[in-house]
Design an enzyme around this catalytic site. Sequence first.
Site, PDB file in Angstrom:
ATOM      1  N   SER A 100       0.859  -0.821   0.093  1.00 17.70           N
ATOM      2  CA  SER A 100       0.207  -0.035  -0.188  1.00 17.70           C
ATOM      3  C   SER A 100       0.633   1.258   0.212  1.00 17.70           C
ATOM      4  O   SER A 100       0.346   2.557  -0.012  1.00 17.70           O
ATOM      5  CB  SER A 100      -1.332  -0.512   1.214  1.00 17.70           C
ATOM      6  OG  SER A 100      -1.653  -0.965   1.428  1.00 17.70           O
ATOM      7  N   ASP A 368      -5.567   0.936  -4.184  1.00 13.31           N
ATOM      8  CA  ASP A 368      -4.689   0.331  -4.398  1.00 13.31           C
ATOM      9  C   ASP A 368      -4.175  -0.878  -4.878  1.00 13.31           C
ATOM     10  O   ASP A 368      -2.971  -1.099  -5.579  1.00 13.31           O
ATOM     11  CB  ASP A 368      -3.492   0.565  -3.567  1.00 13.31           C
ATOM     12  CG  ASP A 368      -3.989   0.769  -2.084  1.00 13.31           C
ATOM     13  OD1 ASP A 368      -5.414  -1.125  -2.287  1.00 13.31           O
ATOM     14  OD2 ASP A 368      -3.621   0.291  -0.507  1.00 13.31           O
ATOM     15  N   HIS A 444      -1.782  -9.435  -0.698  1.00 16.22           N
ATOM     16  CA  HIS A 444      -2.317  -9.025  -1.198  1.00 16.22           C
ATOM     17  C   HIS A 444      -2.966  -9.825  -3.016  1.00 16.22           C
ATOM     18  O   HIS A 444      -1.759 -10.979  -3.349  1.00 16.22           O
ATOM     19  CB  HIS A 444      -1.768  -8.357  -1.974  1.00 16.22           C
ATOM     20  CG  HIS A 444      -1.945  -7.010  -0.742  1.00 16.22           C
ATOM     21  ND1 HIS A 444      -0.417  -4.971  -0.707  1.00 16.22           N
ATOM     22  CD2 HIS A 444      -2.385  -7.266   0.820  1.00 16.22           C
ATOM     23  CE1 HIS A 444      -0.477  -4.829   0.771  1.00 16.22           C
ATOM     24  NE2 HIS A 444      -1.412  -5.485   1.745  1.00 16.22           N
TER      25      HIS A 444
END
Length: 515
Positions: A100, A368, A444
């Site tokens: 991020s 993001d 992620h």
Amino acid sequence: LCSVDLALLSEKEKNPHYWRNQAQQTLKIALKLQQLNTNVAKNIILFLGDGMGVSTITAARILKGQLQNMKGEESLLEMDTFPYVALSKTYNTNAQVPDSAGTATAYLCGVKANEGTVGVSAAVTRAQCNTTAGNEVTSILKWAKGAGKSVGIVTTTRVNHATPSAAYAHSANRDWYSDNEMPPEAIQQGCKDIAQQLFDNIPDIEVIMGGGRKYMFPKNTSDVEYQNDDKYRGTRLDGKNLIDVWREKKLKDKNAQYVWNRNDLLSLNLMEVDFLLGLFEPVDMMYELDRNVQTDPSLTEMVQVAIKILQRNPRGFFLLVEGGRIDHGHHEGKAKHALYETVEMDRAIGEAGSMTSLEDTLTVVTADHSHVFTFGGYTPRGNPIFGLAPMHSDVDKMPFTSILYGNGPGYKIVAGERENVSAVDYAHANYQAQSAVPLRQETHGGEDVAIFAKGPMAHLLHGVHEQNYIPHVMAYAACIGQNTDHCHSGAHHSTVGPLPFLSTLTSTLLLKFLF
């Protein structure tokens, strides 16, 4: 909606005319988009859903509909009504699957960067202070401030967390929240912690709201709300009280207000507040499902307050709004928290839309990065989004939930077999959805994320873009930053005549076919 309404909808959907008419109405709306809104964007609002990948958006849309007693799939999020949609390539300069911090540098500063770094170029190595000097990059928040606009930051994480910090800080390490988290050599080499930079680098940010109180106070200072909880005590080694530092930097004739709870926030006379600092938790704010509605404001309430203060500036404003705990819910494998956070951010998007105009406000919604979150299993229409798939596995003969993670803490083996989810409360807020690979924290995802845009110059967000393109579009639309040659002849003129409430028109026309 009652069962009669749902039955009526089901009957409508059996008729081909329903789908054809709906598509024709959507086509009429699309044809109107050939007339472009090329006004100057007086205001810019960037909504950032941290970790809000496309699968999260779709699942949140279904959840929103089901919370309104609909089947869910036919529901519309506020962002779904935006006329322009694009994809953003999220990789960092040194990471295929990003973090991020590097991504925040891209969509706020217009420059791709290494993972773990904020507000610096890819020439900076993470955690190496001595690579920072000369490699700082500035953000659209600073460009807007330099153009005389008011600026604000609203987040559900710490105000010195990765996303907001890229708006004002230059740090080789996103984790340098206060000097307590910095190695001695970094301090000796002249690097500053991110909390300190919040008040030093751009000292006149009009609105700052989120969590992160403990990083503002001297070490071992008791927290105002959790006085007996050691983990929430102040962290600063330099002995500074940054709230006092913030107040001291304000002009004597300006009204600067610091608040730490919802009641004080909502009691303010916003027409008289010039600067607002709201820190509502020692670290991150509570999940929406856990939020104390007496002491902690919702994201929507914070956005309302921010816009009311910022829009008093006749030159306009830039506002960064982060739904930051979508990401945290996914990392913990708690999909229910992640999706409720997304629905709350969508509510804030709707509120911002009602307070601003398409004529002079560019609104961008994006993420993001994504997460390894998915839902599937051939579930029938209207299946509860947190429910089971309609069949058992044809391998281990066990049931499974529609929502699953590629990796994370939900991996469980019981007596040598995958856990039987029918024996647990899989609809509980803290239920950790099953994952294929065991990890303490889910990771992620690396796929592209969506960009939604409406307002002046929104059509410049189209197709597939590098993530760092986003702030360049926002700056171009607002005639700020480096590319202002097109502004010298004065304000743009819209070729559309007004674009009257296009997002509202879209949702109205589509929904009228549902009932």
